[in-house]
Design a protein around this motif. Sequence first.
Motif, short mmCIF file in Angstrom:
data_model
loop_
_atom_site.label_atom_id
_atom_site.label_comp_id
_atom_site.label_asym_id
_atom_site.label_seq_id
_atom_site.Cartn_x
_atom_site.Cartn_y
_atom_site.Cartn_z
N ALA A 39 45.78 43.49 26.75
CA ALA A 39 45.48 43.34 28.18
C ALA A 39 44.12 43.97 28.49
N LEU A 40 43.52 43.52 29.59
CA LEU A 40 42.20 44.03 29.98
C LEU A 40 42.29 45.37 30.67
N LYS A 41 43.23 45.48 31.62
CA LYS A 41 43.37 46.74 32.35
C LYS A 41 44.77 46.91 32.91
N THR A 42 45.13 48.17 33.14
CA THR A 42 46.40 48.52 33.76
C THR A 42 46.16 48.87 35.22
N LEU A 43 47.07 48.42 36.08
CA LEU A 43 46.93 48.66 37.51
C LEU A 43 48.26 49.14 38.08
N PRO A 44 48.23 49.87 39.19
CA PRO A 44 49.48 50.18 39.88
C PRO A 44 50.16 48.88 40.31
N LEU A 45 51.47 48.87 40.25
CA LEU A 45 52.22 47.66 40.59
C LEU A 45 51.84 47.14 41.97
N THR A 46 51.63 48.05 42.92
CA THR A 46 51.34 47.65 44.30
C THR A 46 49.98 46.95 44.42
N GLU A 47 49.11 47.12 43.43
CA GLU A 47 47.78 46.52 43.49
C GLU A 47 47.62 45.31 42.58
N LEU A 48 48.61 45.04 41.73
CA LEU A 48 48.44 44.05 40.66
C LEU A 48 48.10 42.66 41.19
N GLN A 49 48.92 42.11 42.05
CA GLN A 49 48.71 40.74 42.50
C GLN A 49 47.44 40.61 43.32
N GLU A 50 47.16 41.61 44.15
CA GLU A 50 45.94 41.58 44.95
C GLU A 50 44.70 41.61 44.06
N GLN A 51 44.73 42.45 43.03
CA GLN A 51 43.59 42.55 42.13
C GLN A 51 43.42 41.29 41.29
N ALA A 52 44.54 40.69 40.88
CA ALA A 52 44.46 39.44 40.12
C ALA A 52 43.85 38.33 40.96
N LEU A 53 44.27 38.23 42.22
CA LEU A 53 43.71 37.22 43.11
C LEU A 53 42.23 37.48 43.37
N SER A 54 41.86 38.74 43.56
CA SER A 54 40.46 39.08 43.80
C SER A 54 39.60 38.71 42.60
N MET A 55 40.10 38.99 41.39
CA MET A 55 39.35 38.62 40.19
C MET A 55 39.22 37.12 40.08
N ALA A 56 40.29 36.38 40.37
CA ALA A 56 40.24 34.92 40.32
C ALA A 56 39.23 34.38 41.32
N GLN A 57 39.19 34.97 42.50
CA GLN A 57 38.23 34.52 43.52
C GLN A 57 36.79 34.77 43.08
N ARG A 58 36.55 35.91 42.42
CA ARG A 58 35.21 36.19 41.91
C ARG A 58 34.82 35.19 40.83
N MET A 59 35.75 34.86 39.96
CA MET A 59 35.45 33.89 38.90
C MET A 59 35.26 32.49 39.47
N ALA A 60 36.04 32.16 40.52
CA ALA A 60 35.91 30.85 41.15
C ALA A 60 34.55 30.67 41.81
N ALA A 61 33.90 31.77 42.18
CA ALA A 61 32.59 31.69 42.83
C ALA A 61 31.44 31.56 41.83
N LEU A 62 31.72 31.69 40.55
CA LEU A 62 30.69 31.56 39.52
C LEU A 62 30.36 30.09 39.27
N PRO A 63 29.22 29.78 38.66
CA PRO A 63 28.87 28.37 38.37
C PRO A 63 29.93 27.75 37.45
N PRO A 64 30.65 26.75 37.93
CA PRO A 64 31.80 26.24 37.17
C PRO A 64 31.44 25.62 35.82
N LEU A 65 30.31 24.93 35.73
CA LEU A 65 29.95 24.32 34.45
C LEU A 65 29.71 25.40 33.39
N ALA A 66 29.02 26.46 33.78
CA ALA A 66 28.73 27.54 32.84
C ALA A 66 30.01 28.30 32.46
N LEU A 67 30.83 28.59 33.46
CA LEU A 67 32.07 29.33 33.22
C LEU A 67 33.02 28.53 32.32
N GLN A 68 33.23 27.27 32.69
CA GLN A 68 34.18 26.46 31.94
C GLN A 68 33.65 26.11 30.55
#
Length: 269
Positions: free
Chosen positions: A188-217
């Motif tokens: 795994a990449l990192k450990t998080l408190p349970l209360t923060e897990l889903q929020e942090q996962a969504l935040s990371m996904a949103q940051r990745m979604a904002a990157l240039p998709p052709l380069a990322l994919q």
Amino acid sequence: MINYGRFRSILAERHDQVLVLTLNRPDRLNAVGDDMHEGLEAILADLHNDSDIRAVVLQGAGRAFCVGGDVKGFAEAPVVEKTPYQTMEMVTRSAANLIDRFLDVPQPIISAVHGYAMGLGATLALLCDVVLVAEDAQIADTHVPVGLVAGDGGALAWPLAMPLGAAKYYLMTGERISGTEAVRLGLALKTLPLTELQEQALSMAQRMAALPPLALQGTKKTLNRILRHRSQLVTEIGLQLEAATFLSADHKEAAGSFVEKRQPVFHGR
């Protein structure tokens, strides 16, 4: 627009360009049963053709991420006579298809793992591109303790994340790994408190979604060549051996003792 929410056991929620998929059999700790396997295959195939979605989060409802195959369901299911060939073909085809779907998805997938991630559940988490774990996470490949060869992705994912000797030990014993240990070993990449897990996962996904998709994919596709090469090496033999152990007396004993809450006795048959 694709209807990602058409399966009973998988909830789907869109957050702009991020799709959050929640395994939703909390009464069975999200064991893979009902239409979950079929649903994951279909959704991952749909994502391959959906440019509106740029990142995905995979998580579990209730107290666990996913405890793997529904062992209780195996024991309770009505007996359907199949030839050994039919059994092996069914097991190898469905598992191989799911692995291929994960490797084909162009969008990055982040798994948010809390509670148990066991057997096939661990494989689902580890086939994602980024693995985040809660402090309460317990990860294990439990195929061997239930009389099955660890062939449905464990032999692919675990040795790529940690030293081969460590992967051998954990795959052969089914011993559990904590969230903290999973990060130390590279699962795994990192450990998080349970209360923060889903929020942090969504935040990371949103940051990745904002990157240039052709380069990322394109970067993901390039790196997945490593997974594909390793898959060609281990997946076919692993699934064939796993399918063979589905027919074994030891697997029947493991499933029966689980339901009957007794210690299993194995005879190597």
